[in-house]
Write a protein that holds these residues in place. Structure first.
Motif, PDB file in Angstrom:
ATOM      1  N   ASP A 119     -11.032 -13.587 -45.753  1.00 54.59           N
ATOM      2  CA  ASP A 119     -12.181 -12.740 -45.420  1.00 54.59           C
ATOM      3  C   ASP A 119     -13.381 -13.091 -46.304  1.00 54.59           C
ATOM      4  O   ASP A 119     -14.518 -13.090 -45.833  1.00 54.59           O
ATOM      5  N   GLU A 120     -13.127 -13.398 -47.562  1.00 59.38           N
ATOM      6  CA  GLU A 120     -14.201 -13.764 -48.482  1.00 59.38           C
ATOM      7  C   GLU A 120     -14.868 -15.077 -48.042  1.00 59.38           C
ATOM      8  O   GLU A 120     -16.099 -15.205 -48.078  1.00 59.38           O
ATOM      9  N   LYS A 122     -14.919 -16.282 -44.984  1.00 56.49           N
ATOM     10  CA  LYS A 122     -15.642 -16.000 -43.736  1.00 56.49           C
ATOM     11  C   LYS A 122     -16.997 -15.359 -44.044  1.00 56.49           C
ATOM     12  O   LYS A 122     -18.010 -15.707 -43.436  1.00 56.49           O
ATOM     13  N   LYS A 123     -16.996 -14.448 -44.998  1.00 55.43           N
ATOM     14  CA  LYS A 123     -18.236 -13.787 -45.397  1.00 55.43           C
ATOM     15  C   LYS A 123     -19.217 -14.799 -45.985  1.00 55.43           C
ATOM     16  O   LYS A 123     -20.418 -14.752 -45.700  1.00 55.43           O
ATOM     17  N   ALA A 126     -20.680 -16.960 -43.100  1.00 56.50           N
ATOM     18  CA  ALA A 126     -21.673 -16.184 -42.352  1.00 56.50           C
ATOM     19  C   ALA A 126     -22.953 -16.019 -43.173  1.00 56.50           C
ATOM     20  O   ALA A 126     -24.059 -16.159 -42.644  1.00 56.50           O
ATOM     21  N   GLY A 127     -22.812 -15.763 -44.456  1.00 61.37           N
ATOM     22  CA  GLY A 127     -23.976 -15.616 -45.324  1.00 61.37           C
ATOM     23  C   GLY A 127     -24.798 -16.894 -45.405  1.00 61.37           C
ATOM     24  O   GLY A 127     -26.031 -16.861 -45.342  1.00 61.37           O
ATOM     25  N   ASP A 137     -28.407 -12.023 -37.522  1.00 62.07           N
ATOM     26  CA  ASP A 137     -26.989 -11.672 -37.491  1.00 62.07           C
ATOM     27  C   ASP A 137     -26.245 -12.741 -36.700  1.00 62.07           C
ATOM     28  O   ASP A 137     -26.861 -13.535 -35.982  1.00 62.07           O
TER      29      ASP A 137
END
Length: 181
Positions: A119-120, A122-123, A126-127, A137
């Motif tokens: 998850d980290e 993926k974040k 995306a960032g 977004d």
């Protein structure tokens, strides 16, 4: 050059949505109609059947969709059926939904990696995409492709960034093939 059917009808729906400030509601309705067609493939076959009269098809569309979506969306569906464009209904609505996302500056990113991302991670991806693009977004779609060996492939629209080890090996192989001994 002639416009594609889905672009013609999709653009008309998009312009209506913007004019009437109904972008979000028509976006949701388009999603519901797409889902209805995808969940009921026999309905699509019925609309395409040559022995079913056009008026009957229009009545079916009206009876099924008028209670769930707006008159504008039902009208679009009926118009497409009346002009024998029923095979392009789903494509048209998908085109419309893409136009809405572009209008709202929401990108759709497809990320392939050799192993599942945390998850980290993926974040972080995306960032980084938000920093380096003009989007506010993203709708992120992750997949695993073990043949990449390592790295990742990111596709946004028609742009592709391939930093996979597989791609680098392929490039090296092509370069070596060009060497004359």
């Amino acid at each position: 050059m002639a416009k594609l059917i889905e672009a013609t009808y999709g653009d008309a729906l998009f312009e209506l949505a913007v004019e009437e400030s109904r972008v979000d509601s028509l976006y949701d309705e388009a999603g519901a109609v797409i889902e209805a067609f995808n969940d009921n493939p026999e309905f699509g076959r019925l609309l395409n059947h040559p022995e079913v009269e056009k008026g009957e098809k229009e009545g079916l569309i009206n009876n099924i969709f008028s209670q769930f979506v707006s008159g504008d969306m039902t009208g679009l569906l009926i118009t497409m059926v009346s002009k024998d464009r029923q095979k392009k209904i789903v494509d048209t609505l998908e085109y419309f939904r893409k136009r809405v996302l572009e209008y709202k500056k929401i990108g759709i990113a497809y990320v392939s990696t050799a192993k599942p991302l945390t998850d980290e991670q993926k974040k972080a991806v995306a960032g980084k995409l938000l920093e380096t693009t003009g989007y506010v977004d993203f709708q992120m779609h992750y997949s695993v492709d073990e043949s990449l060996i390592g790295g990742m492939v990111i596709r946004i629209g028609d742009r592709v960034v391939d930093s996979s080890i597989k791609h680098k090996i392929d490039e090296l192989s092509r370069s070596l093939m060009k060497i004359q001994l």
